[in-house]
Design a protein around this motif. Structure first.
Motif, PDB file in Angstrom:
ATOM      1  N   TRP A  10      -6.947  -1.142   3.831  1.00  0.00           N
ATOM      2  CA  TRP A  10      -6.674  -2.042   2.715  1.00  0.00           C
ATOM      3  C   TRP A  10      -7.893  -2.937   2.509  1.00  0.00           C
ATOM      4  O   TRP A  10      -8.326  -3.632   3.433  1.00  0.00           O
ATOM      5  CB  TRP A  10      -5.441  -2.903   3.018  1.00  0.00           C
ATOM      6  N   SER A  18     -14.803  -6.631   3.740  1.00  0.00           N
ATOM      7  CA  SER A  18     -14.366  -5.313   3.274  1.00  0.00           C
ATOM      8  C   SER A  18     -15.565  -4.416   3.017  1.00  0.00           C
ATOM      9  O   SER A  18     -15.539  -3.208   3.297  1.00  0.00           O
ATOM     10  CB  SER A  18     -13.534  -5.434   1.993  1.00  0.00           C
ATOM     11  N   ILE A 171       0.153  -8.462   4.882  1.00  0.00           N
ATOM     12  CA  ILE A 171      -1.302  -8.539   4.748  1.00  0.00           C
ATOM     13  C   ILE A 171      -1.677  -9.853   4.065  1.00  0.00           C
ATOM     14  O   ILE A 171      -1.111 -10.216   3.047  1.00  0.00           O
ATOM     15  CB  ILE A 171      -1.834  -7.328   3.961  1.00  0.00           C
ATOM     16  N   ALA A 174      -8.557  -9.441   3.835  1.00  0.00           N
ATOM     17  CA  ALA A 174      -9.164  -8.112   3.768  1.00  0.00           C
ATOM     18  C   ALA A 174     -10.511  -8.127   4.500  1.00  0.00           C
ATOM     19  O   ALA A 174     -11.222  -9.137   4.455  1.00  0.00           O
ATOM     20  CB  ALA A 174      -9.345  -7.700   2.307  1.00  0.00           C
ATOM     21  N   THR A 176      -7.834  -5.137   5.978  1.00  0.00           N
ATOM     22  CA  THR A 176      -6.746  -4.977   6.932  1.00  0.00           C
ATOM     23  C   THR A 176      -6.522  -3.485   7.141  1.00  0.00           C
ATOM     24  O   THR A 176      -6.532  -2.715   6.190  1.00  0.00           O
ATOM     25  CB  THR A 176      -5.455  -5.645   6.438  1.00  0.00           C
ATOM     26  N   LEU A 184      -0.866  -3.909  12.458  1.00  0.00           N
ATOM     27  CA  LEU A 184      -1.867  -4.485  11.561  1.00  0.00           C
ATOM     28  C   LEU A 184      -3.073  -4.988  12.348  1.00  0.00           C
ATOM     29  O   LEU A 184      -2.914  -5.615  13.405  1.00  0.00           O
ATOM     30  CB  LEU A 184      -1.288  -5.668  10.778  1.00  0.00           C
ATOM     31  N   TRP A 186      -6.681  -7.071  11.356  1.00  0.00           N
ATOM     32  CA  TRP A 186      -7.350  -7.780  10.259  1.00  0.00           C
ATOM     33  C   TRP A 186      -8.809  -8.040  10.614  1.00  0.00           C
ATOM     34  O   TRP A 186      -9.110  -8.562  11.686  1.00  0.00           O
ATOM     35  CB  TRP A 186      -6.639  -9.109   9.990  1.00  0.00           C
TER      36      TRP A 186
END
Length: 202
Positions: A10, A18, A171, A174, A176, A184, A186
């Motif tokens: 994600w 990210s 969530i 990001a 994740t 999860l 992160w």
């Protein structure tokens, strides 16, 4: 490959961390024997639900200064140079819609990596059509077709549904990574741990 464990990646196009994950995740996942699902979504609605009007890196200046230095250090180890865009965070709505428009066609990952490089390695604005079109062409996609698809109610609805699903999964930032058993992880610095868990279940 069949029977490979799957890791959901994600990510938010406006997110520096990210970007770091997107540019290294495929090689690591392949080495771990894990398949990836690239899942772009929007952090804005999730931040808004917490009462934030912008990125916490803007709301808390010391945190923001640390983030840019940290990203530069992490990128440097990978041979990348990070350029801070003039606007941060950038408007990623059209980028996310375009990415989801290319999910079935198979160019979503390549487009995502090209756009992240434009944004954080070259400092370009990912809300500009020319920047988006260049990334689409890099991914082998036809910009005219892709933009048309991104404006469809189906793709708009898909992005809303993905963002709502992210929210329901808990969530809050990001990138994740979510494993097949719902674990999860992160942050870019948790990528290796997430891949190991996806493969081994621990």
């Amino acid at each position: 490959m069949p029977n490979r464990p799957v890791l959901d990646f994600w990510y938010e196009f406006a997110s520096t961390y990210s970007c770091l994950s997107a540019l290294r995740i495929e090689e690591l996942a392949d080495a771990a024997g894990v398949s990836l699902r690239w899942r772009p979504f929007l952090l804005g609605p999730i931040f808004a639900a917490q009462g934030w009007t912008t990125s916490p890196f803007n709301l808390y200046p010391n945190k923001g200064r640390y983030m840019w230095r940290d990203v530069a250090r992490r990128a440097g180890r990978a041979g990348l140079v990070i350029v801070k865009p003039e606007t941060f965070p950038q408007n990623s709505l059209i980028a996310a819609r375009l990415a989801l428009a290319g999910r079935e066609a198979g160019w979503l990952p390549t487009f995502s990596k090209a756009l992240f490089r434009s944004e954080f390695c070259e400092g370009r604005n990912i809300a500009e059509e020319a920047v988006l079109s260049a990334a689409l062409r890099d991914a082998g996609a036809d910009p005219t077709t892709a933009f048309s698809a991104s404006r469809s109610e189906e793709v708009k609805g898909r992005l809303k549904a993905e963002t709502e699903l992210a929210k329901s999964l808990g969530i809050f930032g990001a990138p994740t990574f979510v494993t097949g058993d719902g674990e999860l992880f992160w942050g870019d610095d948790r990528l290796e741990e997430a891949l190991t868990w996806a493969r081994d279940g621990r």
